[in-house]
Design an enzyme around this catalytic site. Structure first.
Site, mmCIF file in Angstrom:
data_model
loop_
_atom_site.group_PDB
_atom_site.id
_atom_site.type_symbol
_atom_site.label_atom_id
_atom_site.label_comp_id
_atom_site.label_asym_id
_atom_site.label_seq_id
_atom_site.Cartn_x
_atom_site.Cartn_y
_atom_site.Cartn_z
ATOM 1 N N GLU A 1 0.861 -1.177 0.000
ATOM 2 C CA GLU A 1 0.000 0.000 0.000
ATOM 3 C C GLU A 1 0.899 1.229 0.000
ATOM 4 O OE1 GLU A 1 -3.282 -0.109 2.883
ATOM 5 O OE2 GLU A 1 -2.829 -2.223 3.216
ATOM 6 N N HIS B 1 -5.604 4.830 -0.063
ATOM 7 C CA HIS B 1 -5.605 5.888 0.949
ATOM 8 C C HIS B 1 -4.654 7.029 0.598
ATOM 9 C CE1 HIS B 1 -7.994 3.335 3.656
ATOM 10 N NE2 HIS B 1 -7.288 2.355 3.141
#
Length: 380
Positions: free
Chosen positions: A171, A203
């Site tokens: 991520e 995110h």
């Protein structure tokens, strides 16, 4: 009692009892159309999920294309609107091409499985999202789990591999603690060893980088031929769906090989229209991304943290699940809703409150959050 007389689901009673004893039972909450409480649990980082222009984009799409996509994108579910969104997403994030999926989860599954296989080694960060973990499990590849943000461990796994191909998974912004991956170092390591880097910007999009273009773009890595980006449209863009971005041959391959694209109904027009409207808002108002980080800093100070957050996520580790649940309930009693993360989402002993900032938080809302959080955390 005969075996046939015992319910084949009786084992669930024991599981239920054990979960309740460990404060790990989960439940659904029905969200109201107009919330009475200040919601610091939602992932709507830019506050666009109820923005009039985004709603109008969804309505216009429905009026033009109908409520459903009518089939997989390879059959009847592809529209000019889907392709318009892909073109603008690719341009915004600096990628050569984009392919939209029905969710961020299916985008990750499709990318990981289609770009790996028995002749490939997958190296995955130990804190990667469940969608990346499930992609590893379905890939038929050898899998090495590297320590969190441990570039040396990634390098060692790549150096020792016997497979002709390798893919590293991370991520950009980790969802549980809001920390950043060492993308520049990971990319340099991948390039030395001839490995592909897949980065989940779920995110990061809308929060990091120039005008919210993500951490890959921020570090000058956008458009690199050995990086594939995945993202969701359900967080900063306030809609639904997922996307995989990268070199044009990747998009062509996914259309042929990603099962979560081929056999899944295409993203519905309303979600496409909403995501496109949100993306255009973000492009027109780049200060939204910095507002998220400023508001996250205010929430962190309210929790007694001096370090400025690197993302919209503010994590407050409290330890035991029951302690975190009690603190969240105390916040809600005072009009502030916060997220609670417990095992298996986070490691044992690290149950926490997870607060998410958004660009649209007002000074009055931040003041309320500060008062409530200071009061509750003082007693935790």
């Amino acid at each position: 009692m005969t075996r046939a007389a015992v319910s084949p689901l009786s084992w669930l009673d024991d599981v239920e009892r054990d979960r309740r004893a460990a404060s790990l039972r989960r439940g659904l909450r029905t969200r109201e159309a107009v919330e009475a409480d200040l919601d610091l649990a939602r992932n709507d980082y830019l506050g666009l999920a109820d923005h009039p222009a985004v709603a109008a984009g969804a309505v216009a799409a429905v009026q033009t294309w109908g409520t459903g996509s009518t089939g997989s994108r390879l059959v009847t579910g592809n529209t000019a609107l889907h392709e318009e969104l892909e073109t603008e997403l690719a341009g915004f994030l600096g990628a050569a091409s984009a392919l939209v999926f029905s969710s961020g989860y299916t985008a990750n599954l499709g990318a990981v499985v289609a770009l790996s296989g028995p002749d490939c080694l997958l190296v995955s960060d130990e804190l990667n999202h469940a969608s990346l973990v499930d992609g590893c499990r379905l890939s038929r590849s050898a899998v090495t789990i590297a320590g969190h943000c441990d570039v040396d461990a990634v390098a060692a796994a790549l150096a020792a591999r016997t497979q002709p191909r390798a893919v590293v998974l991370t991520e950009s912004v980790f969802s549980t603690d809001g920390g950043l991956a060492p993308l520049a170092e990971l990319h340099a390591t991948c390039r030395r060893h001839g490995a592909l880097l897949i980065v989940d910007e779920a995110h990061g999009l809308g929060v990091r980088g120039d005008g919210g273009r993500g951490l890959v773009h921020e570090l000058g890595l956008a458009g690199a031929p050995d990086i594939v980006i995945t993202a969701t449209l359900s967080k900063a863009l306030g809609s639904q769906g997922g996307v995989v971005l990268g070199p044009a041959p990747v998009r062509a391959h996914l259309i042929d090989a990603a099962r979560t694209f081929i056999f899944d109904t295409g993203l519905n027009p309303a979600a496409v229209g909403a995501a496109l409207a949100a993306l255009r808002l973000l492009a027109a108002e780049p200060a939204l991304a910095s507002a998220v980080l400023d508001n996250a800093a205010a929430l962190a100070r309210a929790c007694g943290q001096q370090r400025r957050p690197e993302s919209a996520v503010v994590s407050v580790i409290l330890g035991a699940p029951d302690v975190a649940l009690a603190a969240a309930a105390a916040c809600l009693d005072r009009g502030v809703r916060v997220g609670v993360f417990r095992p298996p989402t986070v490691p044992e002993g690290t149950s926490r409150l997870r607060l998410t900032a958004r660009a649209s938080l007002t000074p009055a809302e931040l003041d309320l959050a500060a008062r409530v959080l200071a009061e509750v955390l003082a007693g935790s």
